[in-house]
Motif scaffolding. Structure first.
Motif, PDB file in Angstrom:
ATOM      1  N   GLY A 110      16.179  -8.820   9.085  1.00  0.00           N
ATOM      2  CA  GLY A 110      17.376  -9.208   9.462  1.00  0.00           C
ATOM      3  C   GLY A 110      17.799 -10.178   8.901  1.00  0.00           C
ATOM      4  N   LEU A 111      17.212 -11.549   8.453  1.00  0.00           N
ATOM      5  CA  LEU A 111      17.545 -12.753   7.943  1.00  0.00           C
ATOM      6  C   LEU A 111      18.205 -12.357   6.434  1.00  0.00           C
ATOM      7  N   ILE A 112      17.814 -11.386   5.833  1.00  0.00           N
ATOM      8  CA  ILE A 112      18.438 -10.955   4.331  1.00  0.00           C
ATOM      9  C   ILE A 112      19.926 -10.475   4.560  1.00  0.00           C
ATOM     10  N   ALA A 113      19.888  -9.659   5.774  1.00  0.00           N
ATOM     11  CA  ALA A 113      21.101  -9.186   5.903  1.00  0.00           C
ATOM     12  C   ALA A 113      22.287 -10.172   6.488  1.00  0.00           C
ATOM     13  N   LEU A 114      21.726 -11.090   7.038  1.00  0.00           N
ATOM     14  CA  LEU A 114      22.703 -12.114   7.462  1.00  0.00           C
ATOM     15  C   LEU A 114      22.897 -13.113   6.287  1.00  0.00           C
ATOM     16  N   MET A 115      22.259 -13.264   5.402  1.00  0.00           N
ATOM     17  CA  MET A 115      22.463 -14.200   4.296  1.00  0.00           C
ATOM     18  C   MET A 115      23.232 -13.431   3.260  1.00  0.00           C
ATOM     19  N   LEU A 116      23.483 -12.104   3.263  1.00  0.00           N
ATOM     20  CA  LEU A 116      24.264 -11.482   2.192  1.00  0.00           C
ATOM     21  C   LEU A 116      25.627 -11.996   2.754  1.00  0.00           C
ATOM     22  N   CYS A 117      26.147 -12.407   3.894  1.00  0.00           N
ATOM     23  CA  CYS A 117      27.401 -12.865   4.411  1.00  0.00           C
ATOM     24  C   CYS A 117      27.731 -14.239   3.403  1.00  0.00           C
ATOM     25  N   GLY A 118      26.707 -14.706   3.215  1.00  0.00           N
ATOM     26  CA  GLY A 118      27.120 -15.877   2.212  1.00  0.00           C
ATOM     27  C   GLY A 118      26.891 -15.726   0.457  1.00  0.00           C
ATOM     28  N   THR A 119      25.818 -15.124   0.437  1.00  0.00           N
ATOM     29  CA  THR A 119      25.335 -14.671  -0.962  1.00  0.00           C
ATOM     30  C   THR A 119      26.583 -13.922  -1.637  1.00  0.00           C
ATOM     31  N   LEU A 120      27.048 -13.057  -1.142  1.00  0.00           N
ATOM     32  CA  LEU A 120      28.075 -12.160  -1.684  1.00  0.00           C
ATOM     33  C   LEU A 120      29.084 -12.768  -2.124  1.00  0.00           C
ATOM     34  N   PRO A 121      29.947 -13.566  -1.265  1.00  0.00           N
ATOM     35  CA  PRO A 121      31.161 -14.324  -1.776  1.00  0.00           C
ATOM     36  C   PRO A 121      30.696 -15.299  -2.780  1.00  0.00           C
ATOM     37  N   GLY A 143      24.762 -10.924  -5.883  1.00  0.00           N
ATOM     38  CA  GLY A 143      24.794 -11.467  -4.624  1.00  0.00           C
ATOM     39  C   GLY A 143      23.769 -10.708  -3.435  1.00  0.00           C
ATOM     40  N   LEU A 144      23.462  -9.773  -3.855  1.00  0.00           N
ATOM     41  CA  LEU A 144      22.506  -8.622  -2.891  1.00  0.00           C
ATOM     42  C   LEU A 144      21.151  -9.166  -3.334  1.00  0.00           C
ATOM     43  N   ALA A 145      20.918  -9.504  -4.645  1.00  0.00           N
ATOM     44  CA  ALA A 145      19.587  -9.941  -4.995  1.00  0.00           C
ATOM     45  C   ALA A 145      19.182 -11.351  -4.593  1.00  0.00           C
ATOM     46  N   LEU A 146      20.308 -12.448  -4.527  1.00  0.00           N
ATOM     47  CA  LEU A 146      20.141 -13.697  -4.184  1.00  0.00           C
ATOM     48  C   LEU A 146      19.724 -13.699  -2.686  1.00  0.00           C
ATOM     49  N   ALA A 147      20.282 -12.698  -1.996  1.00  0.00           N
ATOM     50  CA  ALA A 147      19.936 -12.813  -0.391  1.00  0.00           C
ATOM     51  C   ALA A 147      18.420 -12.288  -0.243  1.00  0.00           C
ATOM     52  N   TRP A 148      18.085 -11.127  -0.862  1.00  0.00           N
ATOM     53  CA  TRP A 148      16.688 -10.679  -0.984  1.00  0.00           C
ATOM     54  C   TRP A 148      15.702 -11.796  -1.449  1.00  0.00           C
ATOM     55  N   VAL A 149      16.032 -12.578  -2.363  1.00  0.00           N
ATOM     56  CA  VAL A 149      15.153 -13.770  -3.074  1.00  0.00           C
ATOM     57  C   VAL A 149      14.897 -14.736  -2.371  1.00  0.00           C
ATOM     58  N   MET A 150      16.058 -15.325  -1.738  1.00  0.00           N
ATOM     59  CA  MET A 150      16.023 -16.335  -0.414  1.00  0.00           C
ATOM     60  C   MET A 150      15.251 -15.995   0.614  1.00  0.00           C
ATOM     61  N   GLY A 151      15.709 -14.581   0.911  1.00  0.00           N
ATOM     62  CA  GLY A 151      14.853 -14.089   2.179  1.00  0.00           C
ATOM     63  C   GLY A 151      13.394 -14.020   2.116  1.00  0.00           C
ATOM     64  N   VAL A 152      12.872 -13.708   0.893  1.00  0.00           N
ATOM     65  CA  VAL A 152      11.577 -13.361   1.246  1.00  0.00           C
ATOM     66  C   VAL A 152      10.742 -14.598   0.611  1.00  0.00           C
ATOM     67  N   THR A 153      11.419 -15.746  -0.109  1.00  0.00           N
ATOM     68  CA  THR A 153      10.547 -17.068  -0.711  1.00  0.00           C
ATOM     69  C   THR A 153      10.611 -18.167   0.346  1.00  0.00           C
ATOM     70  N   LEU A 154      12.034 -18.252   0.967  1.00  0.00           N
ATOM     71  CA  LEU A 154      12.109 -19.593   1.690  1.00  0.00           C
ATOM     72  C   LEU A 154      11.126 -19.354   2.773  1.00  0.00           C
TER      73      LEU A 154
END
Length: 492
Positions: A386-397, A476-487
């Motif tokens: 769910g956090l990855i899905a939320l972060m997409l709102c920021g990482t995509l733009p 953008g998709l990859a950055l949300a994933w990377v941040m979501g699993v590593t932070l």
């Protein structure tokens, strides 16, 4: 495809790097039994030779780490006959429980992590044969395992010995732990100084790199050559020293050589990144790029970097149960949105669907599989999805604007460098202007740097071939994933 022979040669070279490094990395785990150990929400993995009856070693990772990053020690100790239990702390790896308590206080987060460590120690003692237990930890974990060892001793169940890697624990006293080895990397100047002081508590004239003993207390400091805070986890000298110290404590002897696992990790990821280049050349060429006038580039780069932290300075809303993630998402969304508005769509043309699919398969699938198996956790627990899905709102733009700003990877080096420095400066400004909760945004900065070095390079090649839109969307998709699993997940 231009220069087919050159692409073929590069592809064969990269494939060779991958095959050789995978073979050597897989050899590290050959013959070992590797299986999960049930322990509530805490993910625990047991590494051992089939039928092993040796002592148990509980291994704990440092801040923002996971079980995988400690595999250099786990594999080698298991091959030496030890039974190794490695686990993910709260809020890290695939542990679903956020890190609780105040991270700045001993009576805060430390208490929860000590309790979690002691539960793993209990699981180690419950293995067949009720083995003796030793503790090994890196960085943050050194303080946790030493404090847990003290509680175990006070409870009448002392551990046999402790190995502290890159240690800075203030829990070390002149008489505790009674058997302690401290390993530091050569490039960890401050931590080497701390290790010397720990040895001088026992013998004031103690020299670095020696064993000292007095009044039943033994301390040894070891310096692993040519490595720093992460490299010490893969240093053959460090792993050999830790194994020898444990052997000494348990009256054992191990002589097998230790391979340079870190070299093969670097080789593997280099091969994966390089192999992307000839594969991208097989994709149909997309739209070209439109050079940005210098004035528009500077405005679109610098204005959002200044405006975003100022505009969000008063933001105190956090509807999530974890800290920093919500603010980070809002920050990236506003930053990228302002850049896209100032660029007025420049460079973002028709989307190349196959290019996006390739990036997700290669940048997340192949790269992610290698990361998770050989280096650090890369697959999210359900709680992180769910956090990855939320972060997409920021990482995509954010990444779409970055791809357009860097002219689909074709911009001059100074422009690409300035764009990245401005983004980092904006996050640093948010930390400086924010409250204590905002402080943890700084954790995203090293993640961004590593992302730009790996997936960012693949994204640049993809952008130059197929256009900025595909690369920006994929990144953008990859950055949300990377941040979501590593932070690390820190409870708000």
């Amino acid at each position: 495809m231009r220069h087919p022979l050159r692409h073929a040669a590069l592809g064969l070279f990269a494939l060779g790097l991958i095959v050789v490094s995978v073979f050597l990395l897989e050899r590290e785990r050959a013959g070992l039994e590797i299986r999960p150990v049930p322990l509530g929400p805490t993910p625990v993995t047991l590494y051992q030779q089939p039928g092993a009856t040796g002592p148990a070693v509980v291994i704990a990772h440092g801040f923002a780490g996971s079980r995988q990053i400690m595999q250099g020690y786990s594999f080698r100790l298991a091959q030496a006959g030890y039974r190794v239990l490695a686990f993910d702390f709260e809020g890290q790896g695939r542990n679903p429980v956020p890190m609780r308590g105040d991270v700045t206080k001993i009576e805060g987060t430390t208490v929860y992590l000590m309790a979690e460590t002691r539960r793993v120690i209990a699981a180690a003692r419950a293995l067949p044969g009720a083995p003796e237990v030793a503790l090994l930890g890196h960085s943050m974990a050194t303080d946790i395992i030493i404090r847990a060892a003290k509680e175990e001793a006070e409870a009448g169940t002392p551990v046999a010995t402790v190995v502290a890697i890159s240690s800075f624990s203030e829990a070390i006293t002149p008489d505790f732990p009674p058997r302690l080895e401290i390993i530091s990397g050569e490039w960890e100047g401050m931590l080497r100084g701390f290790a010397r002081k720990a040895a001088e508590q026992v013998v004031p004239e103690a020299k670095e790199g020696t064993l000292v003993a007095a009044d039943g207390v033994e301390r040894q400091t070891v310096v692993a050559p040519h490595v720093g805070h992460v490299g010490v986890l893969y240093s053959p000298a460090a792993i050999t020293a830790a194994r020898a110290w444990l052997d000494r404590a348990f009256g054992r002897e191990s002589k097998a050589p230790v391979d340079p696992m870190g070299v093969w990790l670097v080789t593997l990821f280099t091969g994966i990144v390089l192999l992307a280049h000839p594969l991208i050349a097989l994709l149909k060429k997309g739209p070209g790029f439109i050079p940005l006038p210098r004035r528009r580039f500077l405005i679109a780069t610098l204005a959002p970097a200044l405006v975003t932290p100022l505009a969000l300075a008063a933001l105190r809303v956090n509807p999530l149960g974890v800290t920093a993630v919500f603010y980070l998402t809002i920050h990236l969304a506003l930053y990228g949105g302002l850049q896209l508005a100032l660029l007025r769509g420049a460079g973002l043309k028709r989307l190349h669907g196959k290019a996006v699919a390739f990036f997700l398969i290669w940048g997340l699938g192949v790269f992610g599989f290698a990361m998770d198996r050989y280096f650090i956790n890369f697959w999210p627990s359900p709680e992180r999805a769910g956090l990855i899905a939320l972060m997409l709102c920021g990482t995509l733009p954010f990444m779409l604007a970055d791809a357009a700003l860097t002219e689909a990877g074709n911009a001059a080096f100074w422009r690409r460098a300035l764009a990245r420095l401005a983004a980092l400066a904006s996050l640093a400004g948010a930390v400086a202007l924010g409250d204590q909760d905002r402080l943890f945004v700084v954790m995203a900065i090293p993640v961004l740097l590593a992302f730009w070095l790996g997936q960012g390079l693949i994204g640049r090649w993809l952008a130059r071939r197929t256009g900025a839109s595909a690369a920006g969307l994929g990144l953008g998709l990859a950055l949300a994933w990377v941040m979501g699993v590593t932070l690390p997940l820190l409870a708000a």
